[in-house]
Design a protein around this motif. Structure first.
Motif, PDB file in Angstrom:
ATOM      1  N   ASP A  30       0.821  -1.292   0.130  1.00 23.91           N
ATOM      2  CA  ASP A  30      -0.107   0.044   0.143  1.00 23.91           C
ATOM      3  C   ASP A  30       0.786   1.404  -0.041  1.00 23.91           C
ATOM      4  O   ASP A  30       0.603   2.067  -0.674  1.00 23.91           O
ATOM      5  CB  ASP A  30      -0.866  -0.028   1.208  1.00 23.91           C
ATOM      6  N   THR A  31       2.018   1.164   0.682  1.00 19.57           N
ATOM      7  CA  THR A  31       2.799   2.514   0.812  1.00 19.57           C
ATOM      8  C   THR A  31       3.565   2.747  -0.471  1.00 19.57           C
ATOM      9  O   THR A  31       3.788   3.788  -0.828  1.00 19.57           O
ATOM     10  CB  THR A  31       3.714   2.096   2.006  1.00 19.57           C
ATOM     11  N   ALA A  32       4.163   1.448  -1.037  1.00 17.28           N
ATOM     12  CA  ALA A  32       4.865   1.577  -2.364  1.00 17.28           C
ATOM     13  C   ALA A  32       3.882   2.251  -3.360  1.00 17.28           C
ATOM     14  O   ALA A  32       4.230   3.139  -4.236  1.00 17.28           O
ATOM     15  CB  ALA A  32       5.144   0.308  -2.702  1.00 17.28           C
ATOM     16  N   GLU A  33       2.579   1.780  -3.316  1.00 16.97           N
ATOM     17  CA  GLU A  33       1.457   2.397  -4.245  1.00 16.97           C
ATOM     18  C   GLU A  33       1.303   3.871  -4.119  1.00 16.97           C
ATOM     19  O   GLU A  33       1.219   4.646  -5.318  1.00 16.97           O
ATOM     20  CB  GLU A  33       0.187   1.358  -4.149  1.00 16.97           C
ATOM     21  N   ARG A  34       1.520   4.316  -2.822  1.00 13.98           N
ATOM     22  CA  ARG A  34       1.244   5.957  -2.707  1.00 13.98           C
ATOM     23  C   ARG A  34       2.391   6.512  -3.003  1.00 13.98           C
ATOM     24  O   ARG A  34       2.372   7.534  -3.726  1.00 13.98           O
ATOM     25  CB  ARG A  34       1.105   6.118  -1.183  1.00 13.98           C
ATOM     26  N   LEU A  35       3.628   5.979  -3.108  1.00 16.15           N
ATOM     27  CA  LEU A  35       4.942   6.600  -3.202  1.00 16.15           C
ATOM     28  C   LEU A  35       5.119   6.856  -4.773  1.00 16.15           C
ATOM     29  O   LEU A  35       5.410   8.013  -5.211  1.00 16.15           O
ATOM     30  CB  LEU A  35       5.972   5.825  -2.829  1.00 16.15           C
ATOM     31  N   ARG A  36       4.534   5.800  -5.547  1.00 11.28           N
ATOM     32  CA  ARG A  36       4.810   5.688  -6.905  1.00 11.28           C
ATOM     33  C   ARG A  36       3.653   6.843  -7.470  1.00 11.28           C
ATOM     34  O   ARG A  36       4.061   7.698  -8.309  1.00 11.28           O
ATOM     35  CB  ARG A  36       4.358   4.486  -7.541  1.00 11.28           C
ATOM     36  N   ALA A  37       2.639   7.047  -6.852  1.00 14.88           N
ATOM     37  CA  ALA A  37       1.635   8.045  -7.317  1.00 14.88           C
ATOM     38  C   ALA A  37       2.158   9.519  -6.902  1.00 14.88           C
ATOM     39  O   ALA A  37       1.866  10.505  -7.650  1.00 14.88           O
ATOM     40  CB  ALA A  37       0.455   7.754  -6.488  1.00 14.88           C
ATOM     41  N   LEU A  38       2.902   9.467  -6.090  1.00 10.86           N
ATOM     42  CA  LEU A  38       3.726  10.960  -5.913  1.00 10.86           C
ATOM     43  C   LEU A  38       4.851  11.026  -6.697  1.00 10.86           C
ATOM     44  O   LEU A  38       5.553  12.021  -6.628  1.00 10.86           O
ATOM     45  CB  LEU A  38       4.162  10.885  -4.266  1.00 10.86           C
ATOM     46  N   GLY A  39       5.236   9.977  -7.391  1.00 11.41           N
ATOM     47  CA  GLY A  39       6.464  10.472  -8.293  1.00 11.41           C
ATOM     48  C   GLY A  39       7.771   9.890  -7.770  1.00 11.41           C
ATOM     49  O   GLY A  39       8.872  10.009  -8.505  1.00 11.41           O
ATOM     50  N   HIS A  40       7.576   8.968  -6.731  1.00  9.06           N
ATOM     51  CA  HIS A  40       8.820   8.282  -6.071  1.00  9.06           C
ATOM     52  C   HIS A  40       9.085   6.982  -6.561  1.00  9.06           C
ATOM     53  O   HIS A  40       8.409   6.103  -6.979  1.00  9.06           O
ATOM     54  CB  HIS A  40       8.932   8.620  -4.587  1.00  9.06           C
ATOM     55  N   GLU A  41      10.650   6.586  -6.196  1.00  8.84           N
ATOM     56  CA  GLU A  41      10.665   5.027  -6.411  1.00  8.84           C
ATOM     57  C   GLU A  41      10.842   4.359  -5.082  1.00  8.84           C
ATOM     58  O   GLU A  41      11.664   4.349  -4.525  1.00  8.84           O
ATOM     59  CB  GLU A  41      12.070   4.931  -7.415  1.00  8.84           C
TER      60      GLU A  41
END
Length: 235
Positions: free
Chosen positions: A15-26
């Protein structure tokens, strides 16, 4: 784009990874432990309320929680409250608190006398206020994982590491060792930051026990989002 290390267990890591990708992070997903439910026995007397300081407690409490689902359920943070709702609690309360100690004080202010605290094995110790009686039951435990060579290499190349608990902070500090000097740490509480040890490139503590504040402390949100979740820095 920032490389962000996520060592929390699943399903939260995804879930955290999905949020970070949406924010443009890896995101770099490398869980250090997994959570497993434990059998537990209910207290002899019915409590007046339930206390949850982690989402895992709500997820792993199992069928034994059924008699308590209608009681007031006091939670630390929105993530724990959401897990409590998913577990079937119907009267969920989320005072504006940062940790279990502040939650105990908030519960006492409500006039509650007896509470059931469902938790993991490793939790910070907070003495309850006078007049508040706490029955604690351990409903889950952590089983530690060893990183693969690929996970270790990716973790050591991260720029930021997120810590969601003292247990996670202790495990992360040990796993990264001397490589922590190149990593900025963002912790969800001061206890989690302290458990992570010293020697990081920088450390920051979220101003509230939720993921938005954690991301803000790590500098992962835009300016508009940051204003919703101010940060508190620590050395």
């Amino acid at each position: 784009m920032t490389r962000v290390l996520i060592t929390r267990p699943q399903p939260g890591a995804a879930d955290t990874a999905e949020r970070l990708r949406a924010l443009g992070h890896e995101p770099v997903v490398a869980p250090l432990f997994e959570v497993k439910a434990k059998e537990w026995s209910p207290p002899a007397a019915m409590p007046e309320a339930v206390m949850l300081t982690s989402a895992a407690a709500a997820r792993e409490g199992g069928p034994a929680m059924a008699p308590y689902l209608g009681l007031p359920c006091f939670c630390v943070g929105a993530r724990t409250a959401a897990a409590a709702q998913d577990a079937g609690f119907t009267d969920i309360r989320t005072p504006e608190v940062r940790d279990g100690g502040e939650l105990l004080a908030a519960i006492a202010e409500e006039g509650v006398g007896d509470i059931l605290h469902l938790s993991g094995i490793e939790i910070a110790s907070y003495p309850p206020p006078a007049g508040l009686r706490v029955e604690r039951r351990v409903v889950y435990g952590a089983h530690f994982n060893r990183w693969s060579d690929a996970e270790r290499k990716a973790a050591q190349a991260a720029e930021v590491a997120l810590v969601y608990s003292p247990l996670g902070g202790e495990a992360l500090g040990a796993a990264l060792g001397a490589h922590r000097k190149d990593v900025r740490l963002s912790a969800i509480s001061r206890n989690a930051a302290d458990a992570s040890g010293s020697g990081w490139a920088a450390r920051a503590v979220a101003a509230a026990p939720d993921e938005d504040a954690l991301f803000a402390a790590a500098g992962l949100l835009c300016e508009k989002q940051k204003r919703k979740a101010p940060l508190t820095r620590t050395r």
